[in-house]
Design a protein around this motif. Structure first.
Motif, mmCIF file in Angstrom:
data_model
loop_
_atom_site.group_PDB
_atom_site.id
_atom_site.type_symbol
_atom_site.label_atom_id
_atom_site.label_comp_id
_atom_site.label_asym_id
_atom_site.label_seq_id
_atom_site.Cartn_x
_atom_site.Cartn_y
_atom_site.Cartn_z
ATOM 1 N N ALA A 197 23.334 63.162 17.341
ATOM 2 C CA ALA A 197 23.801 64.250 16.581
ATOM 3 C C ALA A 197 25.392 64.056 16.049
ATOM 4 C CB ALA A 197 24.106 65.764 17.588
ATOM 5 N N LEU A 198 25.676 64.747 15.111
ATOM 6 C CA LEU A 198 26.967 64.657 14.501
ATOM 7 C C LEU A 198 27.979 65.289 15.604
ATOM 8 C CD1 LEU A 198 26.809 65.619 10.823
ATOM 9 C CD2 LEU A 198 27.658 63.322 11.630
ATOM 10 N N PHE A 199 29.383 64.903 15.722
ATOM 11 C CA PHE A 199 29.996 65.409 16.910
ATOM 12 C C PHE A 199 30.377 67.138 16.580
ATOM 13 C CE2 PHE A 199 32.614 64.753 13.166
ATOM 14 C CZ PHE A 199 33.514 65.894 13.150
ATOM 15 N N ASN A 200 29.982 67.386 15.352
ATOM 16 C CA ASN A 200 30.425 68.772 15.308
ATOM 17 C C ASN A 200 28.908 69.668 15.258
ATOM 18 O OD1 ASN A 200 29.455 68.162 12.736
ATOM 19 N ND2 ASN A 200 31.129 68.626 11.414
ATOM 20 N N GLN A 201 27.984 69.147 15.581
ATOM 21 C CA GLN A 201 26.624 69.988 15.515
ATOM 22 C C GLN A 201 26.392 70.629 16.840
ATOM 23 O OE1 GLN A 201 24.076 66.506 13.897
ATOM 24 N NE2 GLN A 201 23.180 68.178 12.850
ATOM 25 N N ASP A 202 27.282 71.561 17.188
ATOM 26 C CA ASP A 202 27.429 72.238 18.339
ATOM 27 C C ASP A 202 26.085 72.880 19.001
ATOM 28 O OD1 ASP A 202 30.165 71.666 18.738
ATOM 29 O OD2 ASP A 202 30.715 73.473 17.584
ATOM 30 N N ASP A 203 25.298 73.466 17.973
ATOM 31 C CA ASP A 203 23.968 74.004 18.188
ATOM 32 C C ASP A 203 23.259 73.059 18.998
ATOM 33 O OD1 ASP A 203 24.062 73.127 15.851
ATOM 34 O OD2 ASP A 203 22.919 74.603 14.971
ATOM 35 N N LEU A 204 22.862 71.973 18.150
ATOM 36 C CA LEU A 204 22.046 70.741 18.631
ATOM 37 C C LEU A 204 22.481 70.101 19.879
ATOM 38 C CD1 LEU A 204 19.481 68.946 17.856
ATOM 39 C CD2 LEU A 204 21.418 67.446 16.462
ATOM 40 N N ILE A 205 23.782 70.057 20.084
ATOM 41 C CA ILE A 205 24.313 69.117 21.257
ATOM 42 C C ILE A 205 23.977 70.095 22.536
ATOM 43 C CG2 ILE A 205 26.487 68.496 22.440
ATOM 44 C CD1 ILE A 205 27.404 67.944 19.549
ATOM 45 N N ALA A 206 24.182 71.499 22.373
ATOM 46 C CA ALA A 206 24.159 72.467 23.406
ATOM 47 C C ALA A 206 22.545 72.737 23.620
ATOM 48 C CB ALA A 206 24.374 73.813 23.027
ATOM 49 N N LEU A 207 21.741 72.454 22.953
ATOM 50 C CA LEU A 207 20.342 72.599 23.308
ATOM 51 C C LEU A 207 19.660 71.607 23.782
ATOM 52 C CD1 LEU A 207 17.960 74.661 23.239
ATOM 53 C CD2 LEU A 207 17.622 74.016 20.554
ATOM 54 N N ARG A 208 20.419 70.214 23.347
ATOM 55 C CA ARG A 208 19.776 69.309 23.728
ATOM 56 C C ARG A 208 20.351 68.961 25.396
ATOM 57 N NH1 ARG A 208 20.437 64.556 19.123
ATOM 58 N NH2 ARG A 208 18.398 64.660 18.283
ATOM 59 N N THR A 209 21.494 69.394 25.633
ATOM 60 C CA THR A 209 22.202 69.476 26.960
ATOM 61 C C THR A 209 21.318 70.283 27.914
ATOM 62 O OG1 THR A 209 24.141 68.946 26.034
ATOM 63 C CG2 THR A 209 24.172 69.902 28.440
ATOM 64 N N GLU A 210 21.061 71.521 27.349
ATOM 65 C CA GLU A 210 20.087 72.415 28.032
ATOM 66 C C GLU A 210 18.833 72.036 28.555
ATOM 67 O OE1 GLU A 210 17.574 76.389 27.059
ATOM 68 O OE2 GLU A 210 19.761 76.195 26.478
ATOM 69 N N LYS A 211 18.110 71.075 27.629
ATOM 70 C CA LYS A 211 16.813 70.605 27.855
ATOM 71 C C LYS A 211 16.915 69.223 28.526
ATOM 72 C CE LYS A 211 14.765 73.910 25.864
ATOM 73 N NZ LYS A 211 13.968 74.602 26.628
ATOM 74 N N GLY A 212 18.019 68.543 28.879
ATOM 75 C CA GLY A 212 18.147 67.328 29.642
ATOM 76 C C GLY A 212 18.074 66.097 28.583
ATOM 77 N N VAL A 213 17.894 66.387 27.341
ATOM 78 C CA VAL A 213 17.677 65.174 26.430
ATOM 79 C C VAL A 213 19.063 64.402 26.305
ATOM 80 C CG1 VAL A 213 17.476 64.875 24.016
ATOM 81 C CG2 VAL A 213 16.031 66.490 25.186
#
Length: 187
Positions: A112-128
């Protein structure tokens, strides 16, 4: 360890195989537009650590630092050679370097780009976020630019749960098919 060894062996071979094409691309990029040959993009890697990921520059130097799909008129920022490089994914060749040094893998979720907060948060939530990001992955071969962030993360999560040498091999083979029959590349 097997995956890392595979990454190093394959990328060392690719570095030799693609050396001349990368030199040609570098010359064309430099000759066709102002600015550096490579664009270093701040990306989110394993465990949400930032790293710099190189790509052949496909956009003008005055392009905003945001995901291309968020631009109002992305075509107005893409260089003439950039269209070809993006369509064929040749702009990604310099990422071989980040794979060899261990910041990326051949297969995994695209960083993810450093500023794609929605993608980063969802990946973190799912353990990705625990995975090393990849040059290609399930989302790349199942829709690339045309799928939503939740669908991308669902594919990333599926990869997390099902990853294997066989799955990686299948993703790599399908990636090569997509390179020669590009689709789902919106910019």
């Amino acid at each position: 360890m097997l995956k890392r060894t595979f990454d190093i062996i394959v990328c060392s071979f690719l570095a030799v195989l693609l050396f001349v094409p990368m030199v040609v691309i570098a010359i064309v990029v430099k000759a066709s537009s102002a600015g550096p040959v490579l664009f270093w993009s701040d990306r989110v890697g394993r465990d949400n650590q930032l790293f710099s990921m190189p790509k052949f520059r496909t956009m003008r130097i005055d392009a905003p630092l945001t995901a291309t799909h968020l631009l109002e008129d992305p075509q107005s920022f893409i260089t003439p050679v950039g269209r070809f490089l993006r369509r064929t994914s040749a702009d990604e060749f310099p990422q071989i370097y980040t794979i060899i040094i261990g910041q990326m893998s051949l297969v995994g979720p695209r960083p993810a780009l450093f500023n794609q907060d929605d993608l980063i948060a969802l990946r973190t939530e799912k353990g990705v976020h625990k995975l090393r990001p990849g040059l290609t992955g399930l989302a790349q071969i199942r829709g690339r630019d045309e799928i939503s962030i939740p669908d991308k993360v669902a594919l990333d999560e599926k990869y997390l749960q099902e990853r294997s040498v066989l799955l990686d091999t299948r993703i790599i083979l399908e990636t090569f098919l997509h390179i020669f029959q590009p689709k789902n590349v919106s910019h």
